[in-house]
Design a protein around this motif. Sequence first.
Motif, PDB file in Angstrom:
ATOM      1  N   ASP A  14       0.848  -1.195   0.000  1.00  0.00           N
ATOM      2  CA  ASP A  14       0.000   0.000   0.000  1.00  0.00           C
ATOM      3  C   ASP A  14       0.886   1.249   0.000  1.00  0.00           C
ATOM      4  O   ASP A  14       1.128   1.850   1.055  1.00  0.00           O
ATOM      5  N   ARG A  17      -0.473   4.464   1.898  1.00  0.00           N
ATOM      6  CA  ARG A  17      -0.403   4.412   3.369  1.00  0.00           C
ATOM      7  C   ARG A  17       1.020   4.624   3.859  1.00  0.00           C
ATOM      8  O   ARG A  17       1.257   5.366   4.804  1.00  0.00           O
ATOM      9  N   GLU A 113       3.233  -1.445   7.613  1.00  0.00           N
ATOM     10  CA  GLU A 113       3.188  -2.705   6.856  1.00  0.00           C
ATOM     11  C   GLU A 113       4.092  -3.776   7.455  1.00  0.00           C
ATOM     12  O   GLU A 113       4.230  -4.849   6.913  1.00  0.00           O
TER      13      GLU A 113
END
Length: 127
Positions: A14, A17, A113
Amino acid sequence: MVSRISELVIDRADPERLAAFWSEALGYVELSREDDGSIEIGPATPGFGGPQPTLVLSPSSDPRRGKLRLHIDVNPVDRDQDAELERLLALGARPADVGQTGAESWHTLADPEGNEFCLLRTRLQPL
């Protein structure tokens, strides 16, 4: 003549993010977006090519396998290590266990993450 690191390219599930997290953590801004979904962040001035490397967060669906072979170290610039630790945790970092003993002078953290990075003790001068 020598070379220097101009950017770090990091595959992420992502990028949006992680660009938000690392921009806030490092005081970086978004420099560019590519059609493939990659986002480059770095210092507002001079941007790419300056004394600090930029980060290119590139989308990837490949799963991570095992401990990272390369990680980022960060240092506080305007506060002590404990205050910076609290700030990074509030941004979404979390403590990570990679086998440290507890006697280290740094904190091992993971970004949202799960990618490890270390917060070192020494306060650096801002650029």
